[in-house]
Design an enzyme around this catalytic site. Sequence first.
Site, mmCIF file in Angstrom:
data_model
loop_
_atom_site.group_PDB
_atom_site.id
_atom_site.type_symbol
_atom_site.label_atom_id
_atom_site.label_comp_id
_atom_site.label_asym_id
_atom_site.label_seq_id
_atom_site.Cartn_x
_atom_site.Cartn_y
_atom_site.Cartn_z
ATOM 1 N N SER A 24 -120.457 -55.105 -108.293
ATOM 2 C CA SER A 24 -119.887 -56.352 -108.118
ATOM 3 C C SER A 24 -120.755 -57.511 -108.003
ATOM 4 C CB SER A 24 -119.169 -56.365 -106.872
ATOM 5 O OG SER A 24 -118.225 -57.583 -106.363
ATOM 6 N N GLN A 101 -121.040 -63.644 -113.776
ATOM 7 C CA GLN A 101 -120.123 -64.533 -112.985
ATOM 8 C C GLN A 101 -120.467 -66.065 -112.867
ATOM 9 O OE1 GLN A 101 -119.507 -64.709 -108.579
ATOM 10 N NE2 GLN A 101 -117.731 -63.404 -109.102
ATOM 11 N N TYR A 188 -114.736 -71.240 -103.356
ATOM 12 C CA TYR A 188 -115.724 -72.207 -104.073
ATOM 13 C C TYR A 188 -114.497 -73.063 -104.775
ATOM 14 C CZ TYR A 188 -119.193 -68.971 -102.709
ATOM 15 O OH TYR A 188 -120.184 -68.108 -101.612
ATOM 16 N N ARG A 236 -112.010 -63.929 -110.757
ATOM 17 C CA ARG A 236 -111.636 -63.217 -109.493
ATOM 18 C C ARG A 236 -111.135 -64.226 -108.507
ATOM 19 N NH1 ARG A 236 -116.803 -60.636 -105.861
ATOM 20 N NH2 ARG A 236 -116.022 -58.928 -106.835
ATOM 21 N N LEU A 308 -114.705 -52.482 -99.437
ATOM 22 C CA LEU A 308 -114.993 -51.150 -98.662
ATOM 23 C C LEU A 308 -114.293 -49.963 -99.222
ATOM 24 C CD1 LEU A 308 -114.274 -51.789 -94.780
ATOM 25 C CD2 LEU A 308 -116.620 -51.419 -96.082
#
Length: 381
Positions: A24, A101, A188, A236, A308
């Site tokens: 990621s 990204q 963002y 995303r 997680l």
Amino acid sequence: MPNAMLFSGFRLRDLQLKNRIVASPMWQYAANKGYPTDWHLMHLGRFADGGCGLVFQEGTSVERRGCGTTGDLGLWDDCFVEPLARIVALIKANGAAAGIQLLHCGRKARTRAPTQGRGYLARTPDIEDWDEWEPISASAVALKEGMPAPRAMTPGDIRAVVDAYAAAASRARRAGYDVIELHAAHGYLLHQFLSPATNRRGDAYGGSLANRMRLVIEIVDAVRANWDDAKPLFVRVSCVDGAGWSVDDTVVLSRQLSLHGVDVIDCSSGGLVGSPLPSHAAPDYGYQVQYAEHVKAHTGMPTAAVGLIVHARQAEAILAAGQADLILLGRELIHNPNWAIDTALKLGVDGAAANWPPHIRYWLERRASATPGFMPSTFAP
């Protein structure tokens, strides 16, 4: 588990991933005036060397004023292409696809890194372009109470940001990246337009859900026009943000993004005004997988799960249940950059070593064959 889905590979347009394990994007705060350093080579290279199928570079700013901190990477000028191409070459040389990204921090610009306590920076003389590094947003809504509000963007600002994304996509193509992801999550700029908590505009970019999605869709179109048709585009999204944006809104947005050339929805949450979890609740293993499952079920689009995901069988179960198509790991890869190698062994994948770079394969296979019953350290009870 000889046919583990984690290692079944995955095709997106003309890109064939060797497995479904993705590093990621992880902000490092280690750039020098937008330029990558040797740290970025080491940080990203070890994930490729450790067996990931796709390695994402951290959020990289499309505008100078879109930087969050003094340590952000940039792609707002042609001068960044060559040093970033060096990172791409290293990732690919170690058997992984290279992703980048792209983001604009909006009202999160001009802030301190987490290790410095977050919050807005105080003006310092060593930042020569301080005035140009201006926090902007959909509306003049402060990041936190008591902090100065960003400047609401004009139509000219919006056009400039769309153009900046288009130019950054062109530079990413020239640098050799295989995948672009647009960051429309975690508070963002693109998220600031999506969420009614931060978008209080009265023009074509505010108000209704369709209007609040407009900027993201325009940027997707601009990026697609300057990207490669054979290469995939991810977005995303904070599927829920605890401030008015819901998973149903995410489904509506995802369906539109699919029509405009987006290939994967990367499903995260929160980041706008705190945690989307119930009060005092702590995140549990795979706590965001439900969003990837929901979006996939209601749109038919490929999704990426994050949050997680740490254990081999946990990740495999997510894929086997059809909850997501890709598994993204962040801090678990910091803990163990060789997670993919470990996982192939733990799942008993046939030909697991074929996923390893040759120099790793030689030494690990030699050790295992020379030591009957050998068990790597991470396998110990």
